[in-house]
Design a protein around this motif. Structure first.
Motif, PDB file in Angstrom:
ATOM      1  N   TYR A 113      -3.934  -8.056  -5.926  1.00  0.00           N
ATOM      2  CA  TYR A 113      -3.896  -9.205  -5.309  1.00  0.00           C
ATOM      3  C   TYR A 113      -4.836 -10.291  -5.910  1.00  0.00           C
ATOM      4  O   TYR A 113      -4.595 -11.247  -6.339  1.00  0.00           O
ATOM      5  N   PRO A 133       0.837  -1.084   0.062  1.00  0.00           N
ATOM      6  CA  PRO A 133       0.158   0.006   0.027  1.00  0.00           C
ATOM      7  C   PRO A 133       0.685   1.234  -0.087  1.00  0.00           C
ATOM      8  O   PRO A 133       0.601   2.346  -0.719  1.00  0.00           O
ATOM      9  N   ASP A 134       1.907   1.117   0.609  1.00  0.00           N
ATOM     10  CA  ASP A 134       2.681   2.613   0.740  1.00  0.00           C
ATOM     11  C   ASP A 134       4.138   2.603  -0.210  1.00  0.00           C
ATOM     12  O   ASP A 134       4.813   3.272  -0.314  1.00  0.00           O
ATOM     13  N   ALA A 169      -5.546   3.416  -1.836  1.00  0.00           N
ATOM     14  CA  ALA A 169      -4.364   2.278  -1.932  1.00  0.00           C
ATOM     15  C   ALA A 169      -4.968   0.960  -1.536  1.00  0.00           C
ATOM     16  O   ALA A 169      -4.678  -0.011  -2.302  1.00  0.00           O
ATOM     17  N   ALA A 170      -5.756   0.995  -0.756  1.00  0.00           N
ATOM     18  CA  ALA A 170      -6.426  -0.390  -0.175  1.00  0.00           C
ATOM     19  C   ALA A 170      -7.149  -1.130  -1.217  1.00  0.00           C
ATOM     20  O   ALA A 170      -6.941  -2.415  -1.630  1.00  0.00           O
ATOM     21  N   ALA A 171      -7.981  -0.250  -1.857  1.00  0.00           N
ATOM     22  CA  ALA A 171      -8.657  -0.986  -3.055  1.00  0.00           C
ATOM     23  C   ALA A 171      -7.870  -1.292  -4.055  1.00  0.00           C
ATOM     24  O   ALA A 171      -7.990  -2.454  -4.745  1.00  0.00           O
ATOM     25  N   GLU A 172      -6.727  -0.508  -4.464  1.00  0.00           N
ATOM     26  CA  GLU A 172      -5.924  -0.899  -5.580  1.00  0.00           C
ATOM     27  C   GLU A 172      -5.065  -2.254  -5.375  1.00  0.00           C
ATOM     28  O   GLU A 172      -4.936  -2.970  -6.037  1.00  0.00           O
ATOM     29  N   VAL A 173      -4.632  -2.088  -4.288  1.00  0.00           N
ATOM     30  CA  VAL A 173      -3.836  -3.343  -3.760  1.00  0.00           C
ATOM     31  C   VAL A 173      -4.722  -4.718  -3.663  1.00  0.00           C
ATOM     32  O   VAL A 173      -4.307  -5.700  -4.039  1.00  0.00           O
ATOM     33  N   ALA A 174      -6.125  -4.660  -3.176  1.00  0.00           N
ATOM     34  CA  ALA A 174      -6.715  -5.754  -2.974  1.00  0.00           C
ATOM     35  C   ALA A 174      -7.223  -6.165  -4.630  1.00  0.00           C
ATOM     36  O   ALA A 174      -7.108  -7.296  -4.705  1.00  0.00           O
TER      37      ALA A 174
END
Length: 314
Positions: free
Chosen positions: A286, A171-172, A278-283
């Motif tokens: 994955y 995320p970061d 970031a959270a939605a993008e990373v999820a």
């Protein structure tokens, strides 16, 4: 957040038009270093050099450095000289050496220098990078390619063409991840498989691996070996009992799995995210990797980032 399947529209067309030469012309001042130039690192080095990127290599072995220079590829005598002023650094070398190399390279490069590795295990190195505060610019990576030989003399500039290249977004560290996706897809013509670092070690349990790879994935390998030995025990029991039906069923099962993988159709998908999501993008990233999909392009703007992905058709 926008989503479109099959008809990827303007973004897809733009990605298809962007050949390696066009990307390199836009990034003519990109400066890259490759630290550790064995088979994988050497192939990274040769590819970057072949397409005209300003690249310098370094290897702890003097003979390897000499081989690179004989091939016309610039090398430095000291690691710090190889990485100084570079925009991107690829880290190769034996797995046990990567943590120390990462610390040394990070100290010798600017904060905006993107760092990535080409090692075969990810969880331990990713955790180490997080402890060192390097997550924002270090992206764990693993090109899934190779040959039956080792060393720079076995390296090939087109080794990664069409190959899966695992990258582990955090995320970061998404800004670094996006830059690397573009580099890997455009310059190396590889398929980026986004994956969590701790999930990567559970892939391909049947592949032959050197001792460092086995030790780095100890728990995952032991679990996979338990599954494999269970299957082999069942096969051996069927053979001892001359159970033709069981043997035939097992081979039919294997043939069906192989055919499914070889002929698997894919659907193209374009997904856009606000830069701050970031959270939605990373999820989503994955999920693409977990589904057996890959990324074929990325374009980041001031406010949004868009990916082109290919997912197995359900």
């Amino acid at each position: 957040m926008r989503q479109a399947r099959r008809g990827a529209g303007r973004l897809r067309d733009d990605t298809e038009r962007r050949g390696t030469r066009m990307v390199l012309r836009a990034d003519a001042r990109l400066r890259v270093a490759v630290v550790g130039t064995g088979l994988i690192g050497g192939s990274v080095l040769l590819r970057l050099h072949a397409v005209g990127v300003d690249v310098t290599g370094w290897d702890p072995d003097e003979q390897t450095r000499r081989q690179a220079r004989l091939a016309g590829v610039p090398t430095a005598e000291r690691l710090v000289d190889a990485v100084a002023g570079r925009d991107v650094v690829f880290l190769g070398g034996p797995l046990p050496t990567l943590p120390a190399t990462l610390v040394e390279v990070a100290a010798a490069t600017a904060e905006d220098c993107l760092l990535t590795d080409v090692g075969s295990t990810k969880a331990e190195l990713a955790a180490f990078a997080a402890e060192q505060g390097l997550t924002s610019r270090f992206v764990p990576g693993h090109p899934m390619a190779g040959t039956d030989r080792a060393g720079l003399t076995a390296a090939l500039p087109d080794l990664f063409t069409g190959a899966a290249w695992v990258l582990c977004p955090a995320p970061d560290g998404l800004a670094a991840f996006r830059r690397l996706v573009t580099l890997v897809t455009d310059v190396f013509a590889a398929r980026v498989v986004p994956m969590a670092a701790d999930r990567h070690g559970r892939r391909h349990p049947g592949r032959t691996a050197p001792a460092n790879m086995l030790r780095g994935n100890r728990d995952q390998v032991l679990a996979a070996l338990t599954q494999v030995t269970g299957f082999l025990d069942e096969l051996a029991a069927a053979l001892r009992c001359d159970d033709v039906d069981a043997l035939t069923a097992r081979y039919a099962e294997a043939a069906a799995a192989r055919a499914e993988l070889a002929g698997r159709p894919y659907d193209e998908q374009v997904m856009s995210f606000p830069v701050g999501a970031a959270a939605a993008e990373v999820a989503w990233l994955y999920d693409v990797g977990a589904a057996g999909g890959h990324l074929s392009g990325c374009r980041a703007g001031a406010d949004t980032v868009s990916y082109v992905a290919r997912r197995p058709r359900v």
